[in-house]
Design a protein around this motif. Structure first.
Motif, short mmCIF file in Angstrom:
data_model
loop_
_atom_site.label_atom_id
_atom_site.label_comp_id
_atom_site.label_asym_id
_atom_site.label_seq_id
_atom_site.Cartn_x
_atom_site.Cartn_y
_atom_site.Cartn_z
N CYS A 181 0.82 -1.22 0.00
CA CYS A 181 0.00 0.00 0.00
C CYS A 181 0.85 1.27 0.00
O CYS A 181 0.30 2.37 -0.17
N LEU A 223 0.52 3.89 -2.81
CA LEU A 223 -0.82 4.44 -3.03
C LEU A 223 -0.95 5.83 -2.41
O LEU A 223 -0.19 6.19 -1.51
N PRO A 263 -6.61 6.46 0.54
CA PRO A 263 -6.95 5.03 0.33
C PRO A 263 -5.85 4.10 0.79
O PRO A 263 -6.12 2.99 1.27
N GLY A 264 -4.57 4.53 0.67
CA GLY A 264 -3.47 3.68 1.12
C GLY A 264 -3.44 3.50 2.61
O GLY A 264 -3.04 2.44 3.12
N SER A 290 -7.44 -0.22 -4.03
CA SER A 290 -7.48 1.20 -3.64
C SER A 290 -8.66 1.94 -4.25
O SER A 290 -9.10 2.96 -3.71
N TRP A 302 -10.98 4.18 -2.17
CA TRP A 302 -11.15 5.60 -2.51
C TRP A 302 -12.62 5.99 -2.47
O TRP A 302 -12.98 7.08 -2.01
#
Length: 793
Positions: free
Chosen positions: A223, A226, A230-231, A456, A460
């Motif tokens: 992650c 990202l 979202p990460g 993601s 998101w």
């Protein structure tokens, strides 16, 4: 299709064990607060009554009046629940209150402790000690200051500041030195260990914890490329790891009733095990084979997210309904839930007071009791099957959990159901793809990164829902907090659920609800009454810290300090409809003035940040500089005598006149002291200046420069005030930004009495909420927004 629920099936739910579970739960909860002796006394009385009831009922077997016997057996089940709950809880309370450990705790003795970590270390916010970690642990052995060793298996809470504690895994044994303290009570924690040193590791954690640690670290690496939102959310959705979750996202999820997605819960278990169940049925596996495959998936998922008590609880609750359905006996789900509650509470009475446990139980109960009936009712109305399921599930979970959420937050969310409904399509893909990324990470890192990138996108979408839902006006309604608010909402909910079973009442409730919404919503949107017309300064209720707002123009303001956390100052600025901050002034860099700086930047343009000459403490300075750089705000420093006219606000810097050293608190005594003039009203803003700086300014400026209509009382109303300084100000209004129940003795009663005696009207944010000073004729008046319901006065 035997064993499957029939549309409109009138079969009543099986509640035979419900009384046992609820009684054991409430008894354990009461015991955590009242202690072992009162609990045993109550249990003894109930045991006698239960025995008499049982003998009476056994004597009536075979006789008529089955209804009377049924309710009699329910009373017996409740009595057994009370007795079992009292016995289990009192036994663990006796261990918790071991006299040797209690004596060392009350003496705050220095000790050496051998511990086993019980759960992941987590960061806690503390204005006084930034970077503090909270580590739940189990004590194995304690060595007191006299060398005496005490062997005891009790729960300990470690408050650590050394970052070496952060990498520990549950099940790991360590030794640590520190001071014991008395716990707050209300749980099974025997003592609190405060330590500033690193732990001494003694051995390795179990293989399951090591595997889990490897997979979780691999998910974080996947992650890392990202975006932050979202990460940071994805590991929380999958394994409950919120270490990278931005505070803004966390607070948006709280405001929209989506907090349960940030940590491992029954819904995560249901998604993973449910996916396995669907695959098994698609492959035409029998009920018992499907249940076995679900069990294997459940064990694997628990290993992935670490088998800590909270995870085991979530797994138990989330697997109950699925296991019952897999076995072809959906009516067995409720007795299984009641049995699980009883066993869990008897094994670990601490769960009785855990809000997460209550939410897991209520959500599972709502899905079993309410969701099927509501789904079937929608189907009968012609709603498509998939849409009916999507509507019924979040609505049932929210209605069931509503009382506990209201007790915690002192609000009732109007956006929680639609927000969770919009979130439903994204939860399962994000969770399943996240689990796949974690599993792939040790063997195929690049593949794990690709799968995490796919995950993601649904993550998101969840961030977008939370962000916009949190910013909707009138998205939440105030409600009494605590037990009173929970019971009030629970009673109202039950009454409505019973009443709407009648068609006439259902139509009446719908008409009244729509009429109330149509009538109240425009009023809340267009005429909120806040901020009041003609306001010249607002002191925001942000807890133990400062945040003040001066109006520049419509939607623009000058902000003085940011409070200890981002959420409260952001909420205050949203209530004032501030979209742009022309100048953010930092009086000094203590955490209770700069800890919330990210909240000022959240969703707003900040043109410039003005800082004091002193840069102590460095941690606060770095946080402000980072926020300014991230928000592309100009970073300015200033000195005494500088003037800043900004729209309708005129700022004059009065102090510090020179660097002060060797004082009781140098950062406080180098605070910026400002005089603001807004619409002809003079406002003195001395930060946390204490006696030394106040006296220094008094000797360097004219009395006319200090004279003000409004005084923001320095340092939250501490006793360190210069009398000559106060006499020169002679305010008509004194505002005291201060936190509820703080341990610093703020504000000082003698100071408040002196200000009142001098003719000032004294108001406090801890008792009055946000405070707005307005022009009134030839003087000033104060409008109080009020303390939110449920907040202690």
């Amino acid at each position: 299709m035997s064993g499957q629920p029939v549309l409109g099936d009138p079969t009543p739910p099986d509640l035979r064990l419900a009384g046992l579970a609820v009684a054991a739960w409430l008894t354990a909860l009461a015991g955590l607060h009242v202690g072992a002796r009162p609990l045993l006394l109550m249990a003894g009385v109930v045991a006698v009554l239960t025995a008499l009831s049982t003998v009476h009922l056994l004597g009536r077997l075979g006789q008529p009046r089955a209804v009377t016997r049924r309710y009699g057996w329910i009373a017996v089940a409740v009595g057994l629940g009370v007795v079992c709950g009292a016995a289990g809880t009192s036994a663990q309370l006796a261990v918790r209150d071991s006299p040797p450990i209690r004596a060392l705790s009350e003496a705050r003795a220095p000790v050496t402790a051998d511990l086993v970590v019980r759960d992941d270390p987590r960061s806690i916010r503390s204005a006084g000690r930034p970077g503090m970690l909270l580590v739940p642990a189990r004590l194995v052995r304690l060595t007191g200051p006299d060398g005496e060793r005490i062997h005891a298996s009790v729960r300990l809470l470690v408050l650590a500041t050394d970052p070496a504690w952060r990498g520990l895994l549950p099940g790991q044994r360590v030794a640590a030195e520190g001071r014991l303290g008395v716990p707050r009570g209300g749980d099974l924690t025997a003592a609190v260990l405060s330590t500033t040193g690193p732990p001494e590791r003694q051995g390795e954690p179990s293989w399951a914890q090591r595997v889990a640690g490897t997979l979780r670290a691999g998910l974080q690496r996947a992650c890392a490329p990202l975006p932050d939102d979202p990460g940071g959310l994805l590991p929380g959705l999958v394994v409950g790891d919120t270490s990278r979750l931005p505070p803004a996202v966390e607070e948006d999820f709280q405001a929209t009733g989506m907090t349960h997605l940030n940590a491992v819960s029954g819904s995560n278990v249901a998604i993973v095990v449910g996916a396995v169940l669907l695959l098994a049925r698609w492959a035409r596996a029998g009920p018992w084979l499907a249940a076995g495959l679900c069990g294997v998936a459940l064990v694997g998922f628990v290993i992935l997210v670490r088998p800590s008590p909270s995870v085991v609880r979530a797994a138990t609750m989330g697997a109950i309904g699925l296991a019952a359905l897999a076995a072809g006996r959906p009516r067995a789900a409720l007795p299984a839930l009641a049995a699980a509650i009883t066993v869990l509470v008897l094994v670990d009475p601490d769960l009785a007071g855990d809000a997460g446990f209550a939410l897991s139980v209520l959500a599972t109960g709502g899905l079993l009791l309410l969701a099927p009936r509501w789904r079937d009712g929608l189907r009968r109305k012609g709603v498509p099957s998939g849409l009916a399921e999507a509507l019924a599930v979040p609505a049932a979970a929210q209605v069931a959990c509503g009382p506990v959420v209201a007790a915690i937050s002192s609000t009732v969310s109007l956006v929680a159901v639609p927000a969770n409904l919009l979130a439903v399509p994204a939860i399962a893909p994000a969770t399943v793809l996240g689990v796949a990324a974690a599993v792939l990470s040790p063997v195929w890192p690049s593949g794990a990164e690709f799968v995490a990138w796919l995950a993601s996108w649904p993550a998101w979408w969840l961030v977008v829902i939370a962000r916009h839902g949190a910013r909707l006006p009138a998205g939440t309604l105030p409600w009494p907090g605590g037990a009173v608010g929970a019971l009030l909402l629970a009673g109202l909910t039950v009454a409505l659920l019973i009443a709407v079973r009648r068609p006439l009442v259902r139509r009446l409730v719908a008409v009244v609800a729509v009429a109330a919404l149509i009538g109240a919503l425009p009023v809340r949107l267009l005429a909120t009454g806040w901020p009041p017309p003609g306001w010249v300064v607002v002191a925001c209720a942000v807890g133990q810290g400062d945040a003040l707002v001066l109006p520049v123009a419509s939607g623009r303001a000058v902000v003085i300090d940011a409070g200890p956390e981002p959420g409260p100052v952001d909420a205050c600025l949203r209530r004032l409809r501030v979209r742009e901050v022309s100048l953010l002034v930092v009086s000094h860099f203590h955490a209770d003035h700069v800890g919330g700086v990210a909240g000022v930047f959240r969703g707003r343009r900040v043109a410039a940040v003005l800082t004091p000459p002193s840069t102590d403490p460095p941690g606060g300075r770095d946080a402000v500089h980072a926020a300014a750089a991230g928000g592309r705000a100009a970073l300015l420093s200033t000195t005494a005598g500088a003037r800043y006219p900004i729209g309708g606000v005129d700022l004059l810097v009065l102090g510090p006149p020179y660097p002060l050293t060797g004082t009781r608190s140098d950062p406080n005594n180098n605070s910026l002291i400002l005089r603001a003039t807004v619409a002809g009203v003079r406002i003195l803003l001395p930060g946390d200046a204490e006696t030394e700086e106040q006296h220094a300014v008094l000797t360097r400026v004219t009395p006319e420069q200090l004279r003000a209509d409004v005084l923001k009382v320095a340092h939250h109303g501490s006793a360190y005030q210069d009398e000559g300084f106060l006499d020169a100000v002679r305010p008509a209004v004194a505002l005291v930004p201060v936190g509820v129940g703080n341990t610093y003795g703020h504000p000082n009663p003698g100071l408040l009495a002196r200000l009142s005696k001098g003719g000032a009207r004294v108001l406090r944010t801890d008792t009055d909420g946000d405070l707005a000073v307005v022009r009134a004729g030839g003087g000033v008046a104060v409008v109080r927004r009020g303390v939110p319901p449920g907040r202690p006065p």
